[in-house]
Design a protein around this motif. Sequence first.
Motif, PDB file in Angstrom:
ATOM      1  N   LEU A   1       0.758  -1.054  -0.205  1.00  0.00           N
ATOM      2  CA  LEU A   1       0.075   0.010  -0.009  1.00  0.00           C
ATOM      3  C   LEU A   1       0.922   1.216  -0.013  1.00  0.00           C
ATOM      4  O   LEU A   1       0.477   2.321  -0.724  1.00  0.00           O
ATOM      5  CB  LEU A   1      -0.837   0.046   1.158  1.00  0.00           C
ATOM      6  N   VAL A   2       1.838   1.369   0.956  1.00  0.00           N
ATOM      7  CA  VAL A   2       2.716   2.485   0.850  1.00  0.00           C
ATOM      8  C   VAL A   2       3.526   2.743  -0.437  1.00  0.00           C
ATOM      9  O   VAL A   2       3.564   3.975  -0.720  1.00  0.00           O
ATOM     10  CB  VAL A   2       3.756   2.465   2.004  1.00  0.00           C
ATOM     11  N   ASP A   3       3.867   1.589  -0.862  1.00  0.00           N
ATOM     12  CA  ASP A   3       4.834   1.531  -2.231  1.00  0.00           C
ATOM     13  C   ASP A   3       3.713   2.267  -3.160  1.00  0.00           C
ATOM     14  O   ASP A   3       4.270   3.036  -4.081  1.00  0.00           O
ATOM     15  CB  ASP A   3       4.871   0.187  -2.670  1.00  0.00           C
ATOM     16  N   ASN A   4       2.491   2.261  -3.233  1.00  0.00           N
ATOM     17  CA  ASN A   4       1.746   2.705  -4.221  1.00  0.00           C
ATOM     18  C   ASN A   4       1.218   4.088  -4.080  1.00  0.00           C
ATOM     19  O   ASN A   4       1.309   4.799  -5.163  1.00  0.00           O
ATOM     20  CB  ASN A   4       0.344   2.062  -4.003  1.00  0.00           C
ATOM     21  N   ILE A   5       1.591   4.925  -2.918  1.00  0.00           N
ATOM     22  CA  ILE A   5       1.284   6.286  -2.836  1.00  0.00           C
ATOM     23  C   ILE A   5       2.805   7.038  -2.791  1.00  0.00           C
ATOM     24  O   ILE A   5       2.777   8.221  -2.809  1.00  0.00           O
ATOM     25  CB  ILE A   5       0.864   6.687  -1.680  1.00  0.00           C
ATOM     26  N   ALA A   6       3.867   6.310  -2.844  1.00  0.00           N
ATOM     27  CA  ALA A   6       4.910   6.905  -2.730  1.00  0.00           C
ATOM     28  C   ALA A   6       5.603   7.589  -3.914  1.00  0.00           C
ATOM     29  O   ALA A   6       6.481   8.493  -4.029  1.00  0.00           O
ATOM     30  CB  ALA A   6       6.006   5.789  -2.433  1.00  0.00           C
ATOM     31  N   ALA A   7       4.921   7.534  -4.957  1.00  0.00           N
ATOM     32  CA  ALA A   7       5.031   8.168  -6.323  1.00  0.00           C
ATOM     33  C   ALA A   7       4.541   9.681  -6.259  1.00  0.00           C
ATOM     34  O   ALA A   7       4.833  10.200  -7.207  1.00  0.00           O
ATOM     35  CB  ALA A   7       4.666   7.238  -7.398  1.00  0.00           C
ATOM     36  N   HIS A   8       4.193  10.001  -5.336  1.00  0.00           N
ATOM     37  CA  HIS A   8       3.381  11.231  -5.305  1.00  0.00           C
ATOM     38  C   HIS A   8       4.302  12.553  -4.698  1.00  0.00           C
ATOM     39  O   HIS A   8       5.038  12.014  -3.709  1.00  0.00           O
ATOM     40  CB  HIS A   8       2.025  11.533  -4.823  1.00  0.00           C
ATOM     41  N   PRO A   9       4.078  13.556  -5.164  1.00  0.00           N
ATOM     42  CA  PRO A   9       5.284  14.686  -4.447  1.00  0.00           C
ATOM     43  C   PRO A   9       5.156  14.884  -3.058  1.00  0.00           C
ATOM     44  O   PRO A   9       3.890  14.948  -2.219  1.00  0.00           O
ATOM     45  CB  PRO A   9       4.590  16.081  -5.189  1.00  0.00           C
ATOM     46  N   GLY A  10       6.390  14.824  -2.620  1.00  0.00           N
ATOM     47  CA  GLY A  10       6.450  15.028  -0.986  1.00  0.00           C
ATOM     48  C   GLY A  10       6.259  13.759  -0.164  1.00  0.00           C
ATOM     49  O   GLY A  10       6.554  13.960   1.074  1.00  0.00           O
ATOM     50  N   ILE A  11       6.101  12.737  -1.067  1.00  0.00           N
ATOM     51  CA  ILE A  11       5.959  11.222  -0.331  1.00  0.00           C
ATOM     52  C   ILE A  11       6.973  10.558  -0.586  1.00  0.00           C
ATOM     53  O   ILE A  11       7.257  10.264  -1.745  1.00  0.00           O
ATOM     54  CB  ILE A  11       4.509  10.697  -0.574  1.00  0.00           C
TER      55      ILE A  11
ATOM     56  N   GLY B   1      12.919  -4.674   1.754  1.00  0.00           N
ATOM     57  CA  GLY B   1      12.322  -5.462   0.848  1.00  0.00           C
ATOM     58  C   GLY B   1      10.998  -5.177   0.330  1.00  0.00           C
ATOM     59  O   GLY B   1      10.698  -4.061   0.450  1.00  0.00           O
ATOM     60  N   ALA B   2      10.424  -5.983  -0.690  1.00  0.00           N
ATOM     61  CA  ALA B   2       9.191  -5.762  -1.573  1.00  0.00           C
ATOM     62  C   ALA B   2       8.169  -5.648  -0.582  1.00  0.00           C
ATOM     63  O   ALA B   2       7.169  -4.970  -1.028  1.00  0.00           O
ATOM     64  CB  ALA B   2       9.129  -6.599  -2.582  1.00  0.00           C
ATOM     65  N   GLY B   3       8.170  -6.310   0.486  1.00  0.00           N
ATOM     66  CA  GLY B   3       6.838  -6.469   1.360  1.00  0.00           C
ATOM     67  C   GLY B   3       6.605  -5.488   2.384  1.00  0.00           C
ATOM     68  O   GLY B   3       5.384  -5.336   3.033  1.00  0.00           O
ATOM     69  N   ILE B   4       7.721  -4.516   2.705  1.00  0.00           N
ATOM     70  CA  ILE B   4       7.637  -3.604   3.951  1.00  0.00           C
ATOM     71  C   ILE B   4       8.187  -2.309   3.549  1.00  0.00           C
ATOM     72  O   ILE B   4       8.948  -2.122   3.113  1.00  0.00           O
ATOM     73  CB  ILE B   4       8.478  -4.271   4.922  1.00  0.00           C
ATOM     74  N   SER B   5       7.002  -1.514   3.807  1.00  0.00           N
ATOM     75  CA  SER B   5       7.321   0.045   3.660  1.00  0.00           C
ATOM     76  C   SER B   5       6.754   1.037   4.639  1.00  0.00           C
ATOM     77  O   SER B   5       5.684   0.444   5.125  1.00  0.00           O
ATOM     78  CB  SER B   5       6.641   0.468   2.161  1.00  0.00           C
ATOM     79  N   LYS B   6       7.278   1.949   5.028  1.00  0.00           N
ATOM     80  CA  LYS B   6       6.617   2.731   5.834  1.00  0.00           C
ATOM     81  C   LYS B   6       6.747   4.337   5.250  1.00  0.00           C
ATOM     82  O   LYS B   6       7.949   4.646   4.533  1.00  0.00           O
ATOM     83  CB  LYS B   6       7.759   2.966   7.198  1.00  0.00           C
ATOM     84  N   PRO B   7       5.607   5.088   5.255  1.00  0.00           N
ATOM     85  CA  PRO B   7       5.519   6.164   4.757  1.00  0.00           C
ATOM     86  C   PRO B   7       6.590   7.330   5.224  1.00  0.00           C
ATOM     87  O   PRO B   7       6.911   7.414   6.530  1.00  0.00           O
ATOM     88  CB  PRO B   7       4.309   6.632   4.835  1.00  0.00           C
ATOM     89  N   VAL B   8       7.016   8.290   4.277  1.00  0.00           N
ATOM     90  CA  VAL B   8       7.594   9.420   4.743  1.00  0.00           C
ATOM     91  C   VAL B   8       7.088  10.657   4.045  1.00  0.00           C
ATOM     92  O   VAL B   8       6.899  10.585   2.830  1.00  0.00           O
ATOM     93  CB  VAL B   8       9.330   9.285   4.279  1.00  0.00           C
ATOM     94  N   VAL B   9       6.800  11.350   4.982  1.00  0.00           N
ATOM     95  CA  VAL B   9       6.268  12.859   4.535  1.00  0.00           C
ATOM     96  C   VAL B   9       7.027  13.934   4.691  1.00  0.00           C
ATOM     97  O   VAL B   9       7.523  14.257   5.763  1.00  0.00           O
ATOM     98  CB  VAL B   9       4.853  13.332   5.291  1.00  0.00           C
ATOM     99  N   ARG B  10       7.748  14.515   3.608  1.00  0.00           N
ATOM    100  CA  ARG B  10       8.530  15.785   3.812  1.00  0.00           C
ATOM    101  C   ARG B  10       9.790  15.493   4.516  1.00  0.00           C
ATOM    102  O   ARG B  10      10.042  16.278   5.259  1.00  0.00           O
ATOM    103  CB  ARG B  10       7.902  16.924   4.093  1.00  0.00           C
ATOM    104  N   GLY B  11      10.236  14.246   4.798  1.00  0.00           N
ATOM    105  CA  GLY B  11      11.440  13.834   5.255  1.00  0.00           C
ATOM    106  C   GLY B  11      11.479  13.277   6.774  1.00  0.00           C
ATOM    107  O   GLY B  11      12.156  13.028   7.430  1.00  0.00           O
ATOM    108  N   LEU B  12       9.972  13.096   7.240  1.00  0.00           N
ATOM    109  CA  LEU B  12       9.636  12.750   8.429  1.00  0.00           C
ATOM    110  C   LEU B  12       8.701  11.387   8.440  1.00  0.00           C
ATOM    111  O   LEU B  12       7.871  11.330   7.564  1.00  0.00           O
ATOM    112  CB  LEU B  12       8.635  13.843   9.392  1.00  0.00           C
ATOM    113  N   SER B  13       9.205  10.462   9.106  1.00  0.00           N
ATOM    114  CA  SER B  13       8.339   9.437   9.414  1.00  0.00           C
ATOM    115  C   SER B  13       8.275   8.596  10.579  1.00  0.00           C
ATOM    116  O   SER B  13       8.528   9.298  11.402  1.00  0.00           O
ATOM    117  CB  SER B  13       9.166   8.526   8.557  1.00  0.00           C
TER     118      SER B  13
END
Length: 809
Positions: A139-149, A155-167
Amino acid sequence: MRFSLLIILTAILGHAYGQHSIYGKIIDARDSSSLPGATAYISDLKRGAVANPEGSYSIENLPRGNFLVEFKFTGYETKVMIVRVDGRTRHNVRLDPAVTELNEVVVTGISHSSELKRSPVPVATISSESLYEHAATNLVDNIAAHPGISQITTGAGISKPVVRGLSYNRVITLYDGIRQEGQQWGDEHGIEIDEFSVSRVEIIKGAGSLMYGSDGLGGIINFIAPNPLPEGALEGKWLTNFQSNNGLVGNSLSLAGNNKGIYWLGRISQKNARAYRNHYDGRVFNSGFNEVDLGGTIGIIDEWGFTQLNVSSFDQNVGRTEGERNNEGNFVREILVGPHIEEAEVTPHELSTYSLFVPRQSVRHFRVSGNTNYYRGNSRIQLDLGYQHNDRQEFGNVAAPDEPELEFDLHSFTYNLIYYLPPVSDLKISAGSSGMFQKSIGGGEDFLIPDYRFFDWGLFAFANWHYKSLDISGGVRYDQRSMSIDPLFLDDSGSPSGNPDDYVKFEGNSRRFGNYSASLGITQELTSSLTLKVNASRGFRAPSVAELSSNGRHEGSLQYEYGNASLEAETSFQLDAGLTLQSEHITLEAALFQNTIESYIYLKKLRGRDGLDSIPDPEDPVPAFQYIQGDARLVGGELTVDLHPHPFDWLHFENTLSGVRAVNRSEGTNDSTRFLPFIPALNYRGELRANVSKIGGSLVNAFFMIGFLHFWEQERVFLENGTETPTPAYSLWSSAMGASVRRKRDAGTLLTFYLVVNNILDTGYQDHLNRLKYAPENPATGRRGVFNMGRNISVKVVFPFSFREAKHD
């Protein structure tokens, strides 16, 4: 839950409102032709309708009042209008063909739903169409292509969101407005939400939302569930996805209905993936994962408002890549030979199988929540209640592969209570309280964090004033967190003893943190096509239990971590300025921000007496890190330019540039410590896209896209003790196409397909926020760590089916 039932009984037995409704026609602004299938939706009421073949729509059983109504149709610009509902209200709408989509309704925040273009808080929205059009493994991989994200990956199964450098704990994740609570402090697991259950995403960049309190210092990401179907409808959907690189097979089957104001939805989803591959590593051993998710919603809509109950179960198993290789450069793993553990080269079958090996982890997340909105005249009460049970187990012993070495058993209770006062002219005021109780119990043979309990509560008030072309929004909030951390004593065998004279793994501790947050923003329409936004916000975040008290190996980070019991809470002050220009030939969105954070918490690598990495456990040689804090400043922005030259409105050339510079402002910094660790690099995304409304007699709403992504070298890194290393620049090409296939007999949709190719040239690269970048060196090539996924072809097909259409009055 009892409160929701009480409201239902009160509404049924005690309150009889007059019959209020909104109806009319939705037509094409060019030729006044009807637009069958167009939708009208009121977010605050979770109520909508679909236009019939004549373009007529009707939303019945509404309370009296002013409501923000969103009118949408594929290929047309969304129209958002405030409609006064009093009795049977007629409202006709004319939609223009779409050039770009900037006028949307946003619901994330604490006031009434509002138009995106009027919100002074920096908000990004991602539609269901955009989610479908991208190929992602989570899910996070899907939204990470957007500006500021961005995203921190393991690995391919684990992602944590980063918003403008903060996570991590600086970004609050929501599902349908309720906090999602797993082990938010860690990067060795992802977000426990079924990606197929999300129809829309709203992202607040910075501490602009006051509803959710501590931990929202960096931003809010709200994953929003599908809207209830219109009255009388009974529909389903089957989505299937295959991805070539890791053989991912994903399926999701849902069925939803609405009968006489009682609406429901049920869903079952699964994903199964083997090890991914790239140009330098080949197949990355044990990087596969599998997932099974269940979810259901039932609710009641009536004149008094709505109430609903949501239940979901998330069950995921993920292999853990350690990156160990032999002198030939082949991956190796531990195996049990008799009573001994030995190292063996991974076989071709083990590289390509869907089976998972030790080390691996299991994440089970159960969630039940209730949402109620109760209207009384022009006022409204909103109550959200949630309970979540997150159980994460890590398995790392090949001699006992089914016995967890680490276990985190987390229970969370959350609440939001908001009162929306009756509007006074163009002034809207809301006030309320939100909070959370959380309890975590550890298990297994090893221990990373202690058992703990904490209770959050916060009080807030918010106001919005609209006058002609000016909107002013602001509010204030006070939060307090009380935390109790249990001590842990281990005997000579490493087992909990309860004896204070034994080894002290964790010190007992009690802490209390309190502070205020605030936000004030202005939106000014300078002209019909030019809008200026300015917002100032102050945020607050209490340290997590991991930052205060961790003492153990953190698998996802490939490091041993020490907490720091003396840490203080973070506070931030962020300034945002944005400018939006929408004209016949160009759409431009520019945003700048500066975020100053006091007592910023981050990890620093430790050195031993020999000047080399500190290794707490020689049998498990991973370097040690400790949490420290100092003052920080993050400055950056996003620029999006979409060229759509008239009369070629179907052609779009979208360009996005986004970046953040994060500086350590603490006293005594030098060249090796002047930058904050793990900040995404400056990046550019370009996309040339063609939208075609019809191809032949069967294909409609088609699109063709080619994209380019470039990340510049990230050399602004925290170098001290080798905490992190610079990352080279890289570029990736992608392409996508898709269309809906129309049924001939009734012009309905038979299926919609999407073909996406990521990393067309199979470029070998490491993203700066890829945790596997710090895996061991490959002895055969001298390259450090594991690389990101190579070329990936994704085929996604959505099959809608309808048993009963919505009623058309």
